[in-house]
Write a protein that holds these residues in place. Structure first.
Motif, PDB file in Angstrom:
ATOM      1  N   ASN A  74       0.819  -1.211   0.000  1.00 39.61           N
ATOM      2  CA  ASN A  74       0.000   0.000   0.000  1.00 39.61           C
ATOM      3  C   ASN A  74       0.852   1.260   0.000  1.00 39.61           C
ATOM      4  OD1 ASN A  74      -3.063  -0.225   0.085  1.00 39.61           O
ATOM      5  ND2 ASN A  74      -2.460  -1.894   1.448  1.00 39.61           N
ATOM      6  N   ASP A  75       2.013   1.195   0.639  1.00 36.94           N
ATOM      7  CA  ASP A  75       2.939   2.327   0.561  1.00 36.94           C
ATOM      8  C   ASP A  75       3.353   2.590  -0.887  1.00 36.94           C
ATOM      9  OD1 ASP A  75       2.984   3.029   3.208  1.00 36.94           O
ATOM     10  OD2 ASP A  75       5.031   2.339   3.611  1.00 36.94           O
ATOM     11  N   PHE A  76       3.643   1.524  -1.639  1.00 36.97           N
ATOM     12  CA  PHE A  76       4.086   1.703  -3.019  1.00 36.97           C
ATOM     13  C   PHE A  76       2.936   2.123  -3.934  1.00 36.97           C
ATOM     14  CE2 PHE A  76       7.872  -0.799  -1.742  1.00 36.97           C
ATOM     15  CZ  PHE A  76       8.840   0.084  -2.214  1.00 36.97           C
ATOM     16  N   ILE A  77       1.728   1.648  -3.681  1.00 37.23           N
ATOM     17  CA  ILE A  77       0.568   2.106  -4.451  1.00 37.23           C
ATOM     18  C   ILE A  77       0.423   3.621  -4.293  1.00 37.23           C
ATOM     19  CG2 ILE A  77      -1.943   1.980  -4.669  1.00 37.23           C
ATOM     20  CD1 ILE A  77      -1.712  -0.936  -3.629  1.00 37.23           C
ATOM     21  N   TYR A  78       0.575   4.078  -3.076  1.00 33.84           N
ATOM     22  CA  TYR A  78       0.514   5.514  -2.761  1.00 33.84           C
ATOM     23  C   TYR A  78       1.689   6.268  -3.380  1.00 33.84           C
ATOM     24  CZ  TYR A  78       1.609   9.333   0.650  1.00 33.84           C
ATOM     25  OH  TYR A  78       1.963  10.503   1.262  1.00 33.84           O
ATOM     26  N   GLY A 125       9.444   9.319   3.528  1.00 35.78           N
ATOM     27  CA  GLY A 125       8.297   9.678   4.344  1.00 35.78           C
ATOM     28  C   GLY A 125       7.203   8.636   4.318  1.00 35.78           C
ATOM     29  N   LEU A 126       7.517   7.415   3.865  1.00 37.68           N
ATOM     30  CA  LEU A 126       6.535   6.324   3.822  1.00 37.68           C
ATOM     31  C   LEU A 126       6.463   5.645   5.182  1.00 37.68           C
ATOM     32  CD1 LEU A 126       7.598   4.894   0.337  1.00 37.68           C
ATOM     33  CD2 LEU A 126       5.625   6.360   0.831  1.00 37.68           C
ATOM     34  N   THR A 514       0.244  15.201 -14.964  1.00 36.95           N
ATOM     35  CA  THR A 514       1.372  15.047 -14.055  1.00 36.95           C
ATOM     36  C   THR A 514       1.071  13.875 -13.131  1.00 36.95           C
ATOM     37  OG1 THR A 514       2.142  17.330 -14.105  1.00 36.95           O
ATOM     38  CG2 THR A 514       2.533  16.108 -12.078  1.00 36.95           C
ATOM     39  N   ARG A 515       1.997  12.922 -13.064  1.00 33.00           N
ATOM     40  CA  ARG A 515       1.796  11.755 -12.208  1.00 33.00           C
ATOM     41  C   ARG A 515       3.154  11.133 -11.878  1.00 33.00           C
ATOM     42  NH1 ARG A 515      -2.645   8.632 -11.079  1.00 33.00           N
ATOM     43  NH2 ARG A 515      -3.845   9.608 -12.763  1.00 33.00           N
ATOM     44  N   ALA A 516       3.345  10.795 -10.602  1.00 29.44           N
ATOM     45  CA  ALA A 516       4.571  10.156 -10.124  1.00 29.44           C
ATOM     46  C   ALA A 516       5.783  10.925 -10.665  1.00 29.44           C
ATOM     47  CB  ALA A 516       4.596   8.683 -10.512  1.00 29.44           C
ATOM     48  N   TYR A 563      -2.590   9.748  -2.975  1.00 33.16           N
ATOM     49  CA  TYR A 563      -1.556   9.977  -3.977  1.00 33.16           C
ATOM     50  C   TYR A 563      -0.401  10.749  -3.345  1.00 33.16           C
ATOM     51  CZ  TYR A 563      -5.426   8.807  -7.070  1.00 33.16           C
ATOM     52  OH  TYR A 563      -6.490   8.170  -7.673  1.00 33.16           O
ATOM     53  N   TYR A 564       0.802  10.257  -3.581  1.00 34.88           N
ATOM     54  CA  TYR A 564       1.988  10.874  -3.003  1.00 34.88           C
ATOM     55  C   TYR A 564       2.147  12.313  -3.473  1.00 34.88           C
ATOM     56  CZ  TYR A 564       6.826  10.902  -1.212  1.00 34.88           C
ATOM     57  OH  TYR A 564       7.987  11.174  -0.514  1.00 34.88           O
TER      58      TYR A 564
END
Length: 576
Positions: A74-78, A125-126, A514-516, A563-564
């Motif tokens: 879930n951290d990586f999905i975010y 910051g995860l 804009t994404r990631a 979303y990060y």
């Protein structure tokens, strides 16, 4: 120079293209499962050099026993802003502790606390993701290579260095070999295999230290035989000291390191009050570009807040980082005491071959592992590469074992007549007078490096860059000449850099959001109605044809709820 008439023919069950982390792990697992079958690792670098793993510090991400794999996932999905292949990532995370245990069994050590538990450093910051620092700082990756190579020496694994592969051989659409040349003698090489694993690493732009060798020829080879590629709009723009190469920011930030502008202001708090300096370099370099553009440069790295007890995690003990540290000292600078100027630097492309969790591509007989395949969308957690390359290499070795047992035998036509077009193309630069590779490479770098192409992307700048890259491909590339096999290697690498660059710019134009790790200044917001990977394949005209693959959230175990990128306020600096 006269072309060598010598040709070497090698037949093997498994051909592994690339001898870095993924390639070595693939050979290790395949030979473990298939002790009576042959494997051959071919690398353009010295035999057993280990690719970029040799240059790595040795820090490793792993979900240790007792930790929750789903929490990491879930951290990586975010962190990936939803562009996360959840089955693949869960497989990688689930197997990460086994690979870390293997390394320790081989003799690689990780730092421990006085109570015997592992020292860990949280990432970006995860909540859950963390890396485990290697005990031998600056040489951890080199030790990993040596131990993996030692495991292969008594197995049926042939290891060849200084051979540059240029083309895959096929039969009825199935990959069953490759051709290339010796970069010292110029001799022609023919490899016949039942299964091929692409473990060549990513593409890049020949910038600093360890990022000088990944140039993207593996992507070009896969593209030529119809493999689908993905994620080429993403590239790693890192932070580097102006005067020397360094690795370690990933560890420095969580421990108190920060960037300040020319006024002495810790500016990341302006752009991200939540995360501040402890974030991904992709976001930091956006802020750096905005600060300099606003007249608040230069950017200085401030380590004054780091606890002196933590310096053992940072100071290199040997290897290339120690050499750079010593060179810095001769300039009168101490990274750990003095403020130093840092700048953004584009290093490598994140685009790769599209493959499933087992490494299978859309081309029969061709597997992909490590950074030759795409795993992350332009953001990076420290230790992530050594984790993913070890696990995906291990998985590809397992899949190769299944394929060599079940696929019918296939052989490409390797007659002199069939191979003549490959040979003629390989050696063409030796037969002409023209420009040296460096002149063309510099033009490519000058096209890609401007901040409005690589950091704050805009339609106007990307279109201008594409026009220049097409001109380089059509006018400059055919004029490149080489005086010997070494410069033939450099010429072929430059061709690959040009290929990667054009895909990067075309893909950046295609993704109008804009994404990631992709920031479009003219499309600064995310489009959540179209959450999809951007993929491509070779069209009939030879140019890339783009298509999207929607992220199948309805079949994934976890929804995308945060979303990060929402931690950042870059649009406010744009006057919105």
């Amino acid at each position: 120079m006269s072309i060598s008439s010598v040709a070497h023919r090698i037949t093997t069950d498994l051909l592994i293209v690339g001898g870095g982390s993924a390639g070595l792990w693939a050979a290790h697992r395949f030979s473990e499962l298939e002790p009576d079958r042959s494997a051959c690792i071919v690398d353009k670098g010295p035999c057993d050099w280990g690719g970029l793993m040799t240059m790595a510090g040795g820090d490793f991400d792993a979900v240790l026993p007792g930790e929750d794999v789903n929490a990491w996932l879930n951290d990586f999905i975010y962190y990936f802003d939803g562009l996360c292949d959840q089955p693949l990532m869960k497989t990688i995370l689930s197997r990460s502790a086994d690979r870390m245990a293997d390394y320790q069994r081989f003799g690689c050590e990780f730092l421990r606390k006085p109570d015997g538990s592992y020292k860990s450093v949280p990432q970006r910051g995860l909540d859950n993701v963390k890396l485990y620092p290697a005990q031998l700082k600056g040489r951890g990756g080199e030790l990993m290579v040596k131990n993996l190579v030692a495991c292969l020496k008594d197995r049926k694994v042939q290891r060849l260095g200084r051979i540059f592969l240029t083309d895959y051989l096929t039969r009825d659409g199935r990959v069953c070999g490759a051709v290339g040349f010796d970069t010292i003698s110029g001799d022609f090489y023919i490899f016949e295999a039942q299964v091929v694993i692409a473990a060549t690493g990513m593409g890049g732009w020949k910038t600093s230290y360890g990022k000088n060798t990944p140039t993207g020829e593996g992507m070009a080879m896969a593209y030529a035989v119809g493999a689908h590629l993905k994620d080429f709009e993403f590239a790693r723009v890192w932070n580097m000291p102006r005067y020397f190469g360094w690795e370690g920011q990933t560890t420095l930030m969580p421990l108190g390191g920060r960037f300040v502008n020319g006024k002495g202001e810790p500016f990341m708090e302006r752009y991200s009050p939540v995360l501040g300096a402890n974030t991904d370099p992709h976001y930091t370099t956006i802020a750096m570009a905005m600060e300099v553009r606003a007249g608040r440069g230069p950017i200085i790295f401030d380590l004054s807040r780091i606890n002196p007890d933590n310096l053992v995690l940072l100071k290199p003990q040997n290897g290339w980082q120690k050499l750079n540290s010593d060179k810095l000292g001769t300039l009168g600078m101490d990274l750990f005491k003095d403020p130093t100027e840092w700048v953004p630097q584009i290093t490598v492309a994140y685009g790769g071959i599209k493959a499933n969790a087992d490494g299978l591509t859309n081309v029969e007989g061709l597997l992909a592992a490590g950074t030759a395949r795409s795993t992350e969308p332009g953001v990076y957690a420290g230790g992530f590469a050594l984790m993913t390359t070890s696990v995906t290499g291990h998985l590809a070795g397992e899949t190769a074992s299944t394929l060599v047992r079940n696929l019918p035998e296939a052989k490409a036509d390797t007659s002199d007549a069939a191979l003549k077009p490959y040979r003629d193309n390989i050696y063409a630069p030796l037969m002409r007078k023209g420009v040296m590779y460096k002149e063309v490479l510099t033009k490519i770098q000058q096209t890609i490096f401007p901040y409005d192409v690589s950091i704050l992307k805009t339609e106007t700048a990307l279109a201008r860059a594409l026009e220049q890259l097409v001109r380089i491909r059509e006018e400059d590339m055919p004029r490149m000449a080489a005086s010997d096999p070494h410069y033939l290697l450099k010429t072929r690498e430059t061709e690959a850099v040009a290929f990667i660059s054009e895909l990067y710019v075309r893909a950046s134009l295609e993704r109008r959001e804009t994404r990631a790790g992709h920031f479009r200044e003219d499309y600064p917001r995310r489009d959540d109605s179209a959450l999809a990977w951007l993929c491509l394949h070779k069209g009939k005209d030879g140019l890339p044809k783009f298509f999207t693959e929607r992220v199948p959230l309805e079949s994934y175990p976890f929804p995308v709820t945060r979303y990060y990128q929402d931690n950042f306020r870059f649009t406010e600096d744009l006057g919105e």
